[in-house]
Write a protein that holds these residues in place. Structure first.
Motif, PDB file in Angstrom:
ATOM      1  N   ASP A   1      88.345  53.809  61.577  1.00 39.57           N
ATOM      2  CA  ASP A   1      89.306  53.993  62.656  1.00 39.57           C
ATOM      3  C   ASP A   1      90.263  55.419  62.113  1.00 39.57           C
ATOM      4  OD1 ASP A   1      91.060  53.417  60.453  1.00 39.57           O
ATOM      5  OD2 ASP A   1      91.826  51.392  61.320  1.00 39.57           O
ATOM      6  N   ASP A   2      89.404  56.073  61.377  1.00 39.43           N
ATOM      7  CA  ASP A   2      90.168  57.487  60.921  1.00 39.43           C
ATOM      8  C   ASP A   2      89.100  58.637  60.624  1.00 39.43           C
ATOM      9  OD1 ASP A   2      89.488  56.248  58.701  1.00 39.43           O
ATOM     10  OD2 ASP A   2      91.092  56.866  57.603  1.00 39.43           O
ATOM     11  N   LEU A   3      88.423  58.662  61.743  1.00 37.43           N
ATOM     12  CA  LEU A   3      86.914  59.434  61.441  1.00 37.43           C
ATOM     13  C   LEU A   3      87.617  60.963  61.067  1.00 37.43           C
ATOM     14  CD1 LEU A   3      84.011  60.035  61.670  1.00 37.43           C
ATOM     15  CD2 LEU A   3      84.467  60.633  64.029  1.00 37.43           C
ATOM     16  N   VAL A   4      88.321  61.568  61.687  1.00 36.15           N
ATOM     17  CA  VAL A   4      88.377  62.955  61.999  1.00 36.15           C
ATOM     18  C   VAL A   4      89.493  63.380  60.792  1.00 36.15           C
ATOM     19  CG1 VAL A   4      88.915  65.121  63.271  1.00 36.15           C
ATOM     20  CG2 VAL A   4      87.675  63.258  64.422  1.00 36.15           C
ATOM     21  N   GLY A   5      90.570  62.577  60.875  1.00 36.07           N
ATOM     22  CA  GLY A   5      91.575  62.876  59.973  1.00 36.07           C
ATOM     23  C   GLY A   5      91.633  62.485  58.775  1.00 36.07           C
ATOM     24  N   GLY A   6      91.185  61.036  58.627  1.00 32.36           N
ATOM     25  CA  GLY A   6      91.116  60.347  57.420  1.00 32.36           C
ATOM     26  C   GLY A   6      92.424  59.780  56.903  1.00 32.36           C
TER      27      GLY A   6
ATOM     28  N   PHE B   1      94.558  67.502  53.183  1.00 33.16           N
ATOM     29  CA  PHE B   1      94.628  65.939  53.139  1.00 33.16           C
ATOM     30  C   PHE B   1      93.766  65.225  52.525  1.00 33.16           C
ATOM     31  CE2 PHE B   1      95.080  61.783  54.942  1.00 33.16           C
ATOM     32  CZ  PHE B   1      96.037  61.473  54.822  1.00 33.16           C
ATOM     33  N   VAL B   2      94.136  64.275  51.804  1.00 32.92           N
ATOM     34  CA  VAL B   2      93.350  63.530  51.064  1.00 32.92           C
ATOM     35  C   VAL B   2      93.584  62.281  51.636  1.00 32.92           C
ATOM     36  CG1 VAL B   2      92.720  62.540  48.721  1.00 32.92           C
ATOM     37  CG2 VAL B   2      93.688  65.003  48.707  1.00 32.92           C
ATOM     38  N   GLY B   3      92.166  61.681  51.933  1.00 32.35           N
ATOM     39  CA  GLY B   3      92.175  60.480  52.481  1.00 32.35           C
ATOM     40  C   GLY B   3      90.706  59.992  53.036  1.00 32.35           C
TER      41      GLY B   3
ATOM     42  N   GLU C   1      86.670  56.356  47.047  1.00 29.41           N
ATOM     43  CA  GLU C   1      87.394  57.429  46.335  1.00 29.41           C
ATOM     44  C   GLU C   1      87.898  58.350  47.289  1.00 29.41           C
ATOM     45  OE1 GLU C   1      89.441  59.337  43.256  1.00 29.41           O
ATOM     46  OE2 GLU C   1      88.623  57.423  43.348  1.00 29.41           O
ATOM     47  N   PRO C   2      89.408  58.561  47.766  1.00 33.20           N
ATOM     48  CA  PRO C   2      89.684  59.360  48.550  1.00 33.20           C
ATOM     49  C   PRO C   2      89.249  60.835  48.244  1.00 33.20           C
ATOM     50  CG  PRO C   2      91.677  58.526  47.345  1.00 33.20           C
ATOM     51  CD  PRO C   2      90.334  57.839  46.958  1.00 33.20           C
TER      52      PRO C   2
END
Length: 266
Positions: free
Chosen positions: A143-148, A162-164, A183-184
């Motif tokens: 549910d967070d493909l592009v931004g993570g 951004f680390v995600g 692991e993000p």
């Protein structure tokens, strides 16, 4: 285009590929849905929507939001079906702004083995960056493909480092879900690392990898077919790959060796 799709390079995607393709966790992929929409609720203003941004100005982005944000759901579908082109594509909903740019587009993709997919992109809807892959044995969801950034509402994930991309959901055939932690990472940095590695191989006398050009060509072929359907009021576009030549496009009984180069003027 393809190597610039950051999500390919995250730790999460690599883990998903292991589950989806190597371990066959969901079984044969039958259906995929993927979306990237944003801009609703006042995130962007009317001026932005009506051509004030490159994504909404057809002189700068010929395919509008489809050519920009639509790349992500299209690439998910191609990836999930193993980089095989669909045989039939139809845009089921398209909205244009006052200067002729696509600002919303939904489409259906049909594959030769009975697989099917739905994609959508928009700058008028709430933020959704998600996909679902459904097979005979289970379902996989992100549910967070592009931004993570998860469903945190942190739109800043698109605007700086951004680390995600730290989890995904696996569901079994009964509907029991399990959240899988990984692991993000900063998947933009992961892309840079991959790109640098490709360049170093060439500098050291090796051959360029063909994987990224293959992905780029398949993704763009699908995007062009969706665009053609959208500009023809939802006409079905068939892709013929049975010949030894390049992919042929069949539209309303006409066969083209390349996507028609019509000058669309809405």
């Amino acid at each position: 285009m393809a190597i610039s799709s950051m999500w390919y390079h995250s730790n999460r995607t690599k883990k998903i590929e292991n589950n989806l393709f190597k371990n066959n966790a969901v079984g044969k992929v039958k259906r995929v849905s993927a979306s990237f929409t944003w801009g609703g609720g006042g995130l962007v203003d009317k001026k932005w929507v009506e051509g004030g941004n490159g994504r909404t100005d057809p002189k700068r982005e010929f395919m509008g939001m489809l050519g920009d944000s639509g790349h992500y759901p299209i690439s998910v579908v191609a990836w999930a079906f193993g980089w095989v082109l669909p045989v039939k594509i139809q845009a089921t909903h398209t909205a244009f702004n006052s200067v002729g740019a696509i600002i919303e587009c939904d489409a259906v993709l049909i594959f030769a083995d009975g697989g099917r997919a739905v994609i959508d992109t928009s700058c008028l809807l709430a933020h959704r960056s998600q996909f679902e892959v459904v097979g005979e044995k289970g379902v996989l969801k992100v549910d967070d493909l592009v931004g993570g950034q998860g469903r945190s509402g942190n739109f800043g994930a698109y605007e700086g480092p951004f680390v995600g991309s730290s989890s995904f959901v696996m569901g079994d055939y009964l509907g029991k879900d399990e959240v899988i932690q990984v692991e993000p990472c900063d998947h933009v940095q992961s892309l840079v690392n991959e790109f640098s590695g490709c360049i170093n191989i060439i500098k050291n006398g090796g051959s360029a990898t063909q994987e990224w050009s293959k992905r780029s060509l398949i993704t763009h072929t699908i995007m062009c077919a969706v665009f053609e359907s959208a500009m023809r009021d939802g006409a079905v576009v068939e892709l013929n790959t049975s010949t030894d030549s390049n992919t042929q496009f069949v539209i309303e009984g006409n066969v083209f060796d390349d996507i028609p180069t019509m000058q669309w003027d809405k």
